[in-house]
Scaffold this motif. Structure first.
Motif, PDB file in Angstrom:
ATOM      1  N   LEU A  33      31.281  -1.831  52.474  1.00 52.66           N
ATOM      2  CA  LEU A  33      31.637  -2.088  54.495  1.00 52.66           C
ATOM      3  C   LEU A  33      32.906  -2.635  54.158  1.00 52.66           C
ATOM      4  O   LEU A  33      33.340  -3.218  53.358  1.00 52.66           O
ATOM      5  N   VAL A  34      33.861  -2.843  55.411  1.00 52.00           N
ATOM      6  CA  VAL A  34      34.526  -3.949  55.974  1.00 52.00           C
ATOM      7  C   VAL A  34      36.192  -2.771  56.079  1.00 52.00           C
ATOM      8  O   VAL A  34      36.980  -2.223  55.295  1.00 52.00           O
ATOM      9  N   THR A  81      36.527  -0.197  68.377  1.00 52.76           N
ATOM     10  CA  THR A  81      37.465   0.445  68.801  1.00 52.76           C
ATOM     11  C   THR A  81      37.856   0.350  66.865  1.00 52.76           C
ATOM     12  O   THR A  81      38.307   1.954  66.995  1.00 52.76           O
ATOM     13  N   TRP A  82      37.920   0.351  66.031  1.00 48.68           N
ATOM     14  CA  TRP A  82      37.429  -0.515  64.677  1.00 48.68           C
ATOM     15  C   TRP A  82      36.473   1.771  64.189  1.00 48.68           C
ATOM     16  O   TRP A  82      37.753   1.575  63.497  1.00 48.68           O
ATOM     17  N   GLU A  87      38.752   5.956  60.032  1.00 48.28           N
ATOM     18  CA  GLU A  87      38.698   7.451  58.517  1.00 48.28           C
ATOM     19  C   GLU A  87      37.749   6.564  57.802  1.00 48.28           C
ATOM     20  O   GLU A  87      38.732   5.999  57.178  1.00 48.28           O
ATOM     21  N   ILE A  88      36.677   7.568  56.879  1.00 50.36           N
ATOM     22  CA  ILE A  88      36.681   7.463  55.982  1.00 50.36           C
ATOM     23  C   ILE A  88      37.385   7.719  54.171  1.00 50.36           C
ATOM     24  O   ILE A  88      37.427   8.775  54.938  1.00 50.36           O
ATOM     25  N   PRO A  89      37.358   6.865  53.849  1.00 45.54           N
ATOM     26  CA  PRO A  89      38.103   7.754  52.875  1.00 45.54           C
ATOM     27  C   PRO A  89      37.968   8.408  52.218  1.00 45.54           C
ATOM     28  O   PRO A  89      36.976   8.740  51.922  1.00 45.54           O
ATOM     29  N   ALA A  90      39.037   9.775  51.796  1.00 48.80           N
ATOM     30  CA  ALA A  90      38.243  11.182  50.988  1.00 48.80           C
ATOM     31  C   ALA A  90      37.398  10.420  49.450  1.00 48.80           C
ATOM     32  O   ALA A  90      36.770  11.315  49.609  1.00 48.80           O
ATOM     33  N   TRP A 649      29.157   5.507  57.987  1.00 48.41           N
ATOM     34  CA  TRP A 649      28.781   5.810  56.724  1.00 48.41           C
ATOM     35  C   TRP A 649      28.317   7.728  56.568  1.00 48.41           C
ATOM     36  O   TRP A 649      29.114   8.331  57.847  1.00 48.41           O
ATOM     37  N   ARG A 650      28.882   8.465  55.400  1.00 45.67           N
ATOM     38  CA  ARG A 650      28.721  10.004  55.839  1.00 45.67           C
ATOM     39  C   ARG A 650      27.143  10.467  55.420  1.00 45.67           C
ATOM     40  O   ARG A 650      26.713   9.559  54.891  1.00 45.67           O
ATOM     41  N   ASP A 651      27.236  11.423  56.007  1.00 44.66           N
ATOM     42  CA  ASP A 651      25.431  11.141  56.538  1.00 44.66           C
ATOM     43  C   ASP A 651      24.127  11.850  55.145  1.00 44.66           C
ATOM     44  O   ASP A 651      23.665  10.794  54.867  1.00 44.66           O
TER      45      ASP A 651
END
Length: 703
Positions: A33-34, A81-82, A87-90, A649-651
């Motif tokens: 998280l976070v 909104t967050w 975007e999840i970092p690459a 999460w990514r799936d």
């Protein structure tokens, strides 16, 4: 298992279910998280920044979506909104509150490590060793020039094995090195003699983690790709017939999976304490040279081992006895290569990343070299780095404020025990004694590990990792039968997590978690009680969850419950498990939370939040809580909790968590326990017809 985690002996690796870890009840096993912490991505020496407050009083109100009804989607209400804007970092497979703080900790550690490097020849002692570890990992040209050469001694030893007895040696030696084993060894506090260390044995041998990955039809794509990965690594290692051996290795592991206990069975402490005298293994689990195995592991002095999955061990020994020798050798060669791959040349690194991180967890990009170098140094000498970390990043007053918070939450737990209607007085007496005996560790250990005996050689990346693994294993195995070090920590200060130890009956909070959004000494108290207060409560409740409740106040594994009270507890726990198993994941059809596997964590969340709320109310000392920006104190309390569990999460990562994890996904944890707490309904006017509504008579009330 990669060598980046090899030195940690009591973790889930190679399909093993850990023995009894020092931190057997963590807040979050994946450091999930976070969010809104501004992390210095450069992270150069001196460049790490401080964690920043969430909003003006502890909650990031800009990240809320107030168009969402809290009774329909509390995660969306607090963090919608967050979630939409983040975007999840690459280089990550998931992101949220834990991961943002982990990034901050990583950046700070980079500053320390690169500071040691900059000292050059002036660096001495631990600083010089850490610098050499990091410098060697960053020297890609030297690593590339080595290619597969660092593997050669290990692969040559496997090729030279003339019979299964030699492979038993290699399986034993894997405890402090690389290699596959069907029988994972570990040393920890004895659950039936908590003042002494003992040897534990667990089932092992699976490269895909859990038996379900081998046996459930919906994981056919993962199995197909795994076979290809085995072949790819065997080819890189120069092993004969890589494609054919890959299929044979997988077929062997599938038979191992069939022999394994399920993850739910393996966490049942009533079934997993089975002492076996060393001499008895030859008759109880024939087909394997146990004396050679124990001798090669360096634990020949152990008179016994506590076996966790007692009915699985004989089956695994029988499988070993009948398996084709060349298949066993290919199995060993694959796991040696798989574990060493992150520390070898680019071809190995890329193959490992493409399967382990990109395919299984959906992570698009490899982490930057410096991040992996920091992890490499931390794995080998984490406490040496932590000693300097706390001097810079753990102010003394933080401990004093945490002491007060813990005392108040603990008092609230005592008050809850006094008023529990379902628990009888005999059980309450034992529960009060256990609570009174709770130990507490905050920030960092008082005594630090001595790394003088650890040899670090300049430029020898794999060798350094192996010597570190051997150093840790030697440290552990020498303690068999010795008095337990009650002051020892199971996590470094820079770890963003917390844990409860059932055998020490203590709760532990490393320095790195004592920051926003968990803890901000200058934020609204309601938010702190919902954040770190809920975490404190979570860890306390682990002493009373479905497995923690099986130990008493001295850490002794014994049944101190009346049969009637135990039956009532188990009935409520079953209701809670059913609630969590009902949550659907539309992006992953057929996937669900395993209510039995995640039971302890889910009880920890519900009970922990319940007593944290009571502690918050007690802190008001009869005064009314002020409104802030139109939010009441109890609204802010629940918002503080939900904010902690911001998660994206990514799936593929979510799939892995549902299969291999013991924690419910964070975005579920943000709201699931609240549905059983009456005060949440009152705070947000949640009523029948709202999607999250549960009728009062159906709400779970354990602690």
């Amino acid at each position: 298992m990669s060598l980046l985690s090899l030195a940690t002996t009591l973790v889930l690796t190679c399909g093993a279910v850990a023995p009894v870890a020092a931190h057997d009840r963590c807040l979050d096993e994946a450091c999930h998280l976070v969010a809104l912490v501004d992390v210095d991505a450069a992270g150069a020496s001196g460049g790490a920044v401080a964690a920043t407050r969430m909003g003006t009083w502890g909650v990031d109100t800009a990240g809320m979506d107030t168009s969402v009804s809290p009774g329909d989607d509390f995660f969306g209400y607090v963090s919608g909104t967050w979630a939409a804007d983040t975007e999840i970092p690459a280089d990550k497979s998931m992101y949220g509150s834990f991961l943002a703080l982990r990034d901050l900790s990583e950046s700070r550690v980079r500053g320390l490590v690169e500071g040691y490097v900059e000292q050059g020849a002036a660096a001495t002692g631990d600083a010089a060793k850490v610098a050499a570890l990091y410098r060697g990992f960053l020297d890609e040209a030297a690593i590339e020039a080595q290619g597969a050469k660092p593997l050669a001694p290990h692969l040559d030893a496997i090729r030279a094995a003339a019979d299964r007895d030699v492979l038993a040696d290699l399986m034993g030696a894997a405890s402090g090195s690389v290699g596959a084993t069907l029988f994972r060894l570990g040393v920890s506090d004895d659950q039936r003699d908590p003042d002494r260390y003992t040897l534990y044995m667990s089932q092992s041998g699976l490269g895909l983690g859990d038996r379900q990955m081998y046996l459930d039809e919906k994981f056919a794509p993962q199995r197909e790709r795994y076979v290809a990965y085995i072949g790819q690594l065997l080819e890189l290692a120069g092993w004969d017939d890589p494609k054919g051996n890959a299929q044979r290795v997988f077929d062997f592991e599938k038979s191992v999976a069939e022999a394994h206990w399920t993850r739910a069975e393996s966490r049942d402490r009533s079934r997993t304490y089975n002492p076996v005298e060393r001499a008895e293994f030859a008759t109880t689990a024939p087909g394997f040279d146990w004396e050679r195995f124990f001798t090669a592991a360096g634990v020949g002095q152990a008179e016994r081992a506590v076996v966790r999955q007692d009915s699985a061990i004989p089956k695994l020994a029988a499988l070993f006895a009948k398996a084709n020798l060349d298949t066993l050798k290919a199995w060993q060669a694959f796991h040696v290569t798989d574990q060493a791959a992150p520390l070898l040349s680019k071809a190995f690194v890329d193959a490992h990343f493409d399967f382990r991180s990109k395919f299984l967890s959906g992570q698009p990009e490899q982490k930057e070299r410096w991040k992996r170098g920091v992890a490499h140094a931390e794995e080998a000498m984490g406490e040496a780095i932590g000693r300097d970390y706390v001097q810079l990043y753990f102010p003394p007053d933080a401990k004093a404020k945490m002491d007060a918070l813990v005392a108040n939450v603990k008092a609230a737990m005592g008050a809850r025990l006094d008023t529990l209607a379902w628990m009888g007085e005999d059980t309450k007496t034992e529960a009060r004694a256990k609570l009174a005996g709770f130990g507490l560790k905050i920030g960092h250990p008082d005594t630090w590990r001595d790394y003088a005996a650890l040899e670090v050689r300049e430029g020898d990346v794999l060798g350094n990792a192996l010597r570190s693994a051997a150093f840790e294993w030697d440290y552990d195995r020498a303690r068999i039968g010795q008095p337990v070090d009650k002051a020892e920590w199971g996590m470094t200060p820079q770890t963003v997590n917390a844990y409860y130890s059932s055998v020490k009956n203590e709760i532990v909070f490393p320095a790195a978690i004592l920051q926003p959004p968990f803890f901000d000494p200058d934020a609204d108290p309601a938010v702190n009680y919902g954040g770190i207060g809920g975490v404190i409560g979570h860890e306390i409740i682990h002493g009373f969850d479905d497995q923690g409740r099986k130990s008493d106040g001295a850490g002794l594994l014994r049944d101190w419950w009346t049969a009637d009270d135990a039956a009532k507890f188990e009935a409520e726990a079953a209701k809670l498990g059913a609630q969590y198993e009902a949550y659907a994941f539309p992006q992953l059809p057929g996937m669900h939370i395993n209510g039995k596997v995640a039971m302890g964590e889910n009880i920890g969340d519900l009970g922990g939040l319940t007593i944290a709320l009571e502690a918050y109310r007690r802190s008001l000392d009869g005064r009314d809580a002020p409104e802030i920006d139109g939010f009441t104190g109890e609204q802010r309390f629940f918002m503080g909790w939900a904010q902690v569990w911001r998660t994206l999460w990514r799936d593929d990562a979510l799939r892995q968590q549902l299969v291999n994890g013991t924690h419910s996904p964070g975005h579920i944890r943000a709201f699931a326990p609240l549905r059983n707490i009456d005060a949440w309904y009152d705070a947000f006017d949640v009523s029948e017809g709202d999607k999250l509504y549960i009728a009062p008579e159906d709400r779970v009330r354990i602690w």
